[in-house]
Write an enzyme that holds these catalytic residues in place. Structure first.
Site, PDB file in Angstrom:
ATOM      1  N   LEU A 177       0.833  -1.201   0.000  1.00 17.40           N
ATOM      2  CA  LEU A 177       0.000   0.000   0.000  1.00 17.40           C
ATOM      3  C   LEU A 177       0.872   1.257   0.000  1.00 17.40           C
ATOM      4  O   LEU A 177       1.819   1.348   0.777  1.00 17.40           O
ATOM      5  CB  LEU A 177      -0.892   0.034   1.249  1.00 17.40           C
ATOM      6  CG  LEU A 177      -1.749  -1.193   1.552  1.00 17.40           C
ATOM      7  CD1 LEU A 177      -2.654  -0.920   2.754  1.00 17.40           C
ATOM      8  CD2 LEU A 177      -2.592  -1.590   0.351  1.00 17.40           C
ATOM      9  N   HIS A 235      -1.423 -12.119   8.314  1.00 15.86           N
ATOM     10  CA  HIS A 235      -0.116 -12.547   7.814  1.00 15.86           C
ATOM     11  C   HIS A 235       0.174 -13.943   8.346  1.00 15.86           C
ATOM     12  O   HIS A 235      -0.015 -14.200   9.540  1.00 15.86           O
ATOM     13  CB  HIS A 235       0.954 -11.549   8.270  1.00 15.86           C
ATOM     14  CG  HIS A 235       2.295 -11.843   7.681  1.00 15.86           C
ATOM     15  ND1 HIS A 235       2.597 -11.579   6.370  1.00 15.86           N
ATOM     16  CD2 HIS A 235       3.402 -12.399   8.225  1.00 15.86           C
ATOM     17  CE1 HIS A 235       3.841 -11.973   6.132  1.00 15.86           C
ATOM     18  NE2 HIS A 235       4.357 -12.467   7.238  1.00 15.86           N
ATOM     19  N   SER A 293      -0.848 -13.991  12.291  1.00  9.48           N
ATOM     20  CA  SER A 293      -1.043 -12.740  13.039  1.00  9.48           C
ATOM     21  C   SER A 293      -2.020 -11.845  12.293  1.00  9.48           C
ATOM     22  O   SER A 293      -2.003 -11.799  11.058  1.00  9.48           O
ATOM     23  CB  SER A 293       0.276 -11.956  13.152  1.00  9.48           C
ATOM     24  OG  SER A 293       1.335 -12.778  13.583  1.00  9.48           O
ATOM     25  N   ASP A 320       4.060  -5.390   6.823  1.00  9.18           N
ATOM     26  CA  ASP A 320       3.828  -6.405   7.872  1.00  9.18           C
ATOM     27  C   ASP A 320       4.275  -5.944   9.255  1.00  9.18           C
ATOM     28  O   ASP A 320       4.768  -6.728  10.070  1.00  9.18           O
ATOM     29  CB  ASP A 320       4.516  -7.736   7.503  1.00  9.18           C
ATOM     30  CG  ASP A 320       3.943  -8.318   6.218  1.00  9.18           C
ATOM     31  OD1 ASP A 320       2.752  -8.054   5.942  1.00  9.18           O
ATOM     32  OD2 ASP A 320       4.679  -8.995   5.487  1.00  9.18           O
TER      33      ASP A 320
HETATM   34  C1  GRF Z   1      -3.160 -16.162   3.509  1.00 11.76           C
HETATM   35  O1  GRF Z   1      -2.275 -17.129   3.932  1.00 11.76           O
HETATM   36  C2  GRF Z   1      -2.856 -14.848   4.178  1.00 11.76           C
HETATM   37  O2  GRF Z   1      -2.334 -14.985   5.462  1.00 11.76           O
HETATM   38  C3  GRF Z   1      -1.814 -14.251   3.279  1.00 11.76           C
HETATM   39  O3  GRF Z   1      -2.193 -14.630   1.980  1.00 11.76           O
HETATM   40  C4  GRF Z   1      -2.978 -15.814   2.035  1.00 11.76           C
HETATM   41  C5  GRF Z   1      -4.270 -15.491   1.366  1.00 11.76           C
HETATM   42  O4  GRF Z   1      -5.116 -16.596   1.236  1.00 11.76           O
HETATM   43  N1  GRF Z   1      -1.727 -12.830   3.497  1.00 11.76           N
HETATM   44  P1  GRF Z   1      -6.642 -16.376   0.897  1.00 11.76           P
HETATM   45  O5  GRF Z   1      -6.693 -15.596  -0.424  1.00 11.76           O
HETATM   46  O6  GRF Z   1      -7.259 -15.619   2.007  1.00 11.76           O
HETATM   47  O7  GRF Z   1      -7.215 -17.738   0.733  1.00 11.76           O
END
Ligand code: GRF
Length: 314
Positions: free
Chosen positions: A96, A112, A139, A148
């Site tokens: 972003l 994350h 998290s 992050d």
């Molecule tokens: C998830 O593991 C999330 O933690 C990370 O990207 C992945 C996205 O998966 N930021 P989804 O599109 O929500 O299935």
């Protein structure tokens, strides 16, 4: 909790959207304090968009080929027109820009797949396995300009099993993500609706006006101009009326009646103050803070000494 009093959340995705689905289905449980008002993506083909559409959630897919600034301007526009108060990133794969983060300060959250602050960025599961971690996890944090980073709202630990591969670990962490995200988001939006949080936002708006001072009157926090007249009261369950609102001055009974007529859910004629032309403006559900700010400012202009009023115009 009925629709209308729920916090309005938009979800940004780039792909599969399983976390978006977790947020969406949690929002449909009784008493969930938020609703999903938009699912937006930087990728028109994101699978999550199809799911959101099938679930009758409004979607927005950014047109292909936009430059970064154009993309975020388009997303911001879509978020604003959806009336979103919060933005949940769920597998949104773009960094972003700082001005976008600033515009939504404290209102963007991200999930994350690691126990932050460990393993920011990509390939978190591979890195956890290479480090021979026994515990992995996920998290949810508030988004700040740094990737992050930002205050952590919640974490769930996930045991690493012998023989785990990045994929097998990711699959288990994902189950944990789906539990964590709805809860962390619900906690955040509830925190935003406490009387203390509402008063703090009113305070920021009122104290930004020239000469404003905070005081307490009849047990209510209130704001006056330079030790003189009051221009805004914050009322919380005054005499047990159950209302959280601001009370501000209007130009008189005509404006007061007009406002109530225009939006009887938001405005009311407050006890004691009503007869002298003050208006009550409820701070319940999805509050339009711009409108609250305008109301406080116009109340201030009605009583501010000329010299101060001129200060504000220039
Ligand atoms: C998830 O593991 C999330 O933690 C990370 O990207 C992945 C996205 O998966 N930021 P989804 O599109 O929500 O299935």
């Amino acid at each position: 909790m009925s629709t209308g009093t729920k916090a309005r959340v938009a979800v940004l995705i780039s792909g599969r959207g399983s976390n978006m689905a977790a947020l969406l289905y949690a929002s449909r449980l009784t008493d969930c304090p938020y609703e999903i008002v938009l699912v937006a993506s930087d990728k028109g083909h994101a699978a999550g968009l199809k799911l959101a559409e099938a679930e009758a959630v409004p979607i927005f897919a950014a047109p292909a080929g936009l430059k970064k600034a154009e993309l975020f301007a388009a997303l911001d526009q879509a978020l604003r027109s959806s009336g979103a108060e919060f933005v949940a990133l769920a597998g949104f794969m773009r960094i972003l820009p700082p001005d976008f983060v600033a515009a939504w300060e404290g209102r963007i959250v991200n999930i994350h797949p690691s126990l932050l602050p460990r393993y920011k960025g990509l390939d978190t599961h591979k890195r956890a396995l290479e480090a021979k971690d026994l515990i992995a996890g996920c998290s949810v944090h508030v988004v700040t300009p740094e990737l992050d980073d930002g205050p952590i709202l919640g974490q769930v630990e996930v045991a690493v099993l012998p023989g785990d591969t990045p994929d097998s670990l990711a699959a288990r962490v994902l189950i944990a993500e789906h539990q964590l995200y709805p809860r962390a988001l619900a906690d955040l939006v509830m925190r935003d609706r406490t009387p203390e949080a509402l008063l703090q936002r009113v305070r920021e708006l009122a104290m930004a006006l020239p000469g404003a001072e905070e005081a307490v009157s009849h047990g209510m926090s209130c704001f006056r101009v330079q030790g003189g007249k009051m221009f805004c009261y914050f009322t919380e369950d005054h005499h047990g009326d159950g209302i959280i609102a601001i009370i501000a001055k209007t130009s008189g009974p005509d404006e007061q009646a007009q406002l109530i007529d225009q939006d009887p859910d938001a405005y009311y004629r407050p006890a004691y103050f009503g007869p002298s032309g003050w208006i009550g403006m409820r701070l319940e559900g999805a509050v339009d803070w711009e409108r609250v700010g305008d109301r406080i400012a116009s109340s201030w202009s009605l009583i501010a000494p000329r010299k101060l009023a001129m200060l504000r115009e220039f």
